[in-house]
Design an enzyme around this catalytic site. Structure first.
Site, short mmCIF file in Angstrom:
data_model
loop_
_atom_site.label_atom_id
_atom_site.label_comp_id
_atom_site.label_asym_id
_atom_site.label_seq_id
_atom_site.Cartn_x
_atom_site.Cartn_y
_atom_site.Cartn_z
N SER A 144 0.87 -1.19 0.00
CA SER A 144 0.00 0.00 0.00
C SER A 144 0.90 1.23 0.00
O SER A 144 2.05 1.16 0.44
CB SER A 144 -0.86 0.02 1.27
OG SER A 144 -1.51 1.25 1.43
N TYR A 157 -1.48 0.23 11.04
CA TYR A 157 -1.78 -0.27 9.68
C TYR A 157 -0.60 0.05 8.75
O TYR A 157 -0.13 -0.82 8.00
CB TYR A 157 -3.08 0.34 9.12
CG TYR A 157 -3.32 -0.09 7.68
CD1 TYR A 157 -3.71 -1.39 7.39
CD2 TYR A 157 -3.12 0.80 6.62
CE1 TYR A 157 -3.90 -1.81 6.08
CE2 TYR A 157 -3.31 0.39 5.31
CZ TYR A 157 -3.70 -0.91 5.04
OH TYR A 157 -3.88 -1.33 3.73
P1 NDP Z 1 -11.66 -5.96 1.12
O1 NDP Z 1 -12.12 -5.72 2.52
O2 NDP Z 1 -12.63 -5.79 0.02
O3 NDP Z 1 -11.00 -7.40 0.99
C1 NDP Z 1 -10.16 -7.93 1.98
C2 NDP Z 1 -10.02 -9.42 1.75
O4 NDP Z 1 -9.12 -9.96 2.73
C3 NDP Z 1 -11.34 -10.16 1.90
O5 NDP Z 1 -11.48 -11.10 0.87
C4 NDP Z 1 -11.20 -10.88 3.24
O6 NDP Z 1 -11.89 -12.12 3.19
C5 NDP Z 1 -9.69 -11.12 3.28
N1 NDP Z 1 -9.23 -11.34 4.64
C6 NDP Z 1 -9.20 -10.46 5.67
N2 NDP Z 1 -8.74 -11.06 6.77
C7 NDP Z 1 -8.49 -12.35 6.44
C8 NDP Z 1 -8.02 -13.48 7.16
N3 NDP Z 1 -7.71 -13.42 8.46
N4 NDP Z 1 -7.87 -14.65 6.50
C9 NDP Z 1 -8.17 -14.75 5.19
N5 NDP Z 1 -8.62 -13.71 4.46
C10 NDP Z 1 -8.79 -12.54 5.08
O7 NDP Z 1 -10.42 -4.97 0.92
P2 NDP Z 1 -9.41 -4.74 -0.30
O8 NDP Z 1 -9.76 -5.57 -1.45
O9 NDP Z 1 -9.31 -3.27 -0.47
O10 NDP Z 1 -8.07 -5.24 0.38
C11 NDP Z 1 -7.19 -6.17 -0.22
C12 NDP Z 1 -5.76 -5.79 0.12
O11 NDP Z 1 -5.45 -4.53 -0.47
C13 NDP Z 1 -5.46 -5.63 1.61
O12 NDP Z 1 -4.21 -6.21 1.88
C14 NDP Z 1 -5.41 -4.12 1.79
O13 NDP Z 1 -4.60 -3.76 2.87
C15 NDP Z 1 -4.81 -3.70 0.47
N6 NDP Z 1 -5.00 -2.32 0.07
C16 NDP Z 1 -6.25 -1.78 -0.03
C17 NDP Z 1 -6.40 -0.47 -0.44
C18 NDP Z 1 -7.73 0.20 -0.50
O14 NDP Z 1 -7.77 1.45 -0.54
N7 NDP Z 1 -8.83 -0.52 -0.55
C19 NDP Z 1 -5.24 0.33 -0.83
C20 NDP Z 1 -3.97 -0.32 -0.65
C21 NDP Z 1 -3.88 -1.61 -0.27
P3 NDP Z 1 -12.76 -12.75 4.39
O15 NDP Z 1 -13.29 -11.62 5.22
O16 NDP Z 1 -13.83 -13.54 3.68
O17 NDP Z 1 -11.80 -13.63 5.10
C1 8X3 Z 2 -5.08 1.38 1.98
C2 8X3 Z 2 -4.89 2.76 1.50
O1 8X3 Z 2 -4.30 5.11 2.30
O2 8X3 Z 2 -6.19 4.01 3.35
O3 8X3 Z 2 -3.87 0.76 2.21
O4 8X3 Z 2 -3.98 3.32 3.85
S1 8X3 Z 2 -4.82 3.85 2.83
#
Ligand code: NDP
Ligand code: 8X3
Length: 257
Positions: A144, A157
């Site tokens: 991220s 985070y």
């Molecule tokens: P979502 O909340 O849409 O998806 C998160 C996913 O992670 C879900 O499928 C969830 O599945 C899974 N997950 C969470 N905890 C667990 C666990 N303990 N075991 C297995 N699976 C888990 O968020 P995003 O798609 O945005 O996030 C995906 C990645 O991208 C993350 O690593 C996030 O930090 C990163 N990210 C997101 C950004 C944003 O702005 N959205 C920007 C930068 C990075 P379930 O709950 O079914 O287990």
């Molecule tokens: C998710 C993007 O800027 O909310 O990693 O941390 S931010």
């Protein structure tokens, strides 16, 4: 460009957001998918859509990446046709809260550290040995911009994503001399369930994060991940930072009011 057809791609966090978008992109390209997340019913719905639309081969693995014993046992007992994972997309992750360190919940910290750092390590440690011994593989970590810049209330985070950045860099060094590739894809603001999870279902607060901005979509990020995975074998994309045009850093966003 290298085809991913018939390659085995394991995606963590495939039940939502970026992971789900990756599943679609790789399914469309003919990859065989191992989809993991905790919410089995969401994986089943996605698998149903993907097999109808792309007729792709799928294996579902309901899994909590924080549970080290479960991760090891499940990955060690993958059915024979699914054992040779070519691409691991370490995407599962979450944020909890946006609180100052002296006020935040320690439970929230544990959850972020356990998922974003330890979960990613457990998955990698379980699957990487076979990639190394086979002489083929690619680990793609979802970091991220939070791993590059710390923002107020985000210290833990952001620390977890800084750890992902360090782990990706370390892996690249550890794997030097092998053909196994390592990439880190580091997005800025992507509209997914991320903010809803961060604010524990406070949808109004979550919506405000994306107000007046055209954020990245999960498909935008999946596109970049797919690009990394499809370069020629001698090309390693180490790190990609992508953010919306209306974002300049973790804290600088231009909003239309
Ligand atoms: P979502 O909340 O849409 O998806 C998160 C996913 O992670 C879900 O499928 C969830 O599945 C899974 N997950 C969470 N905890 C667990 C666990 N303990 N075991 C297995 N699976 C888990 O968020 P995003 O798609 O945005 O996030 C995906 C990645 O991208 C993350 O690593 C996030 O930090 C990163 N990210 C997101 C950004 C944003 O702005 N959205 C920007 C930068 C990075 P379930 O709950 O079914 O287990
Ligand atoms: C998710 C993007 O800027 O909310 O990693 O941390 S931010």
């Amino acid at each position: 460009m290298v085809a991913v057809k018939d390659q085995i791609v394991l995606i963590t966090g495939a039940s939502s957001g970026i992971g789900e978008a990756c599943a679609r992109v790789f399914a469309q390209a003919g990859a065989k998918l191992i989809l993991t997340a905790r919410r089995q019913e969401r994986l089943e719905q996605l698998a149903d859509q993907l097999s109808k639309t792309y007729a792709c081969e799928l294996h579902l693995l309901p899994l909590d990446v924080c549970d080290r014993t479960q991760v090891q046992a499940t990955l060690e007992s993958l059915p024979l046709p699914w054992q040779e994972v070519d691409i691991l997309i370490n995407n599962a992750g979450l944020s909890r809260g946006l609180d100052k360190v002296h006020e935040a919940s320690i439970q929230d910290w544990e959850e972020m550290i356990d998922t974003n750092i330890k979960g990613l390590l457990y998955m990698t440690r379980s699957l990487l040995p076979r990639m190394v011994s086979r002489g083929r593989g690619h680990v793609i970590n979802i970091g991220s911009i939070a791993g590059h810049q710390t923002y107020p209330g985000g210290s833990v985070y952001c620390a977890t994503k800084a750890a992902v950045k360090s782990i990706s860099e370390g892996l690249k060094q550890d794997l030097l001399g092998t053909p196994v590739r390592v990439s880190s894809v580091d997005p800025g603001m992507v509209e997914t369930d991320f903010s809803n999870v961060r604010f524990r279902g406070d949808t109004e607060r979550a919506k405000k994060v994306y107000q007046g901005v055209t954020p990245l979509t999960p498909d935008d990020v999946a596109d970049v991940i797919f690009f990394c995975a499809t370069r020629s074998p001698h090309v390693n994309i180490n790190e990609v930072i992508l953010m919306p045009t209306a974002q300049a850093s973790a804290t600088q966003v231009s909003r239309q009011t």
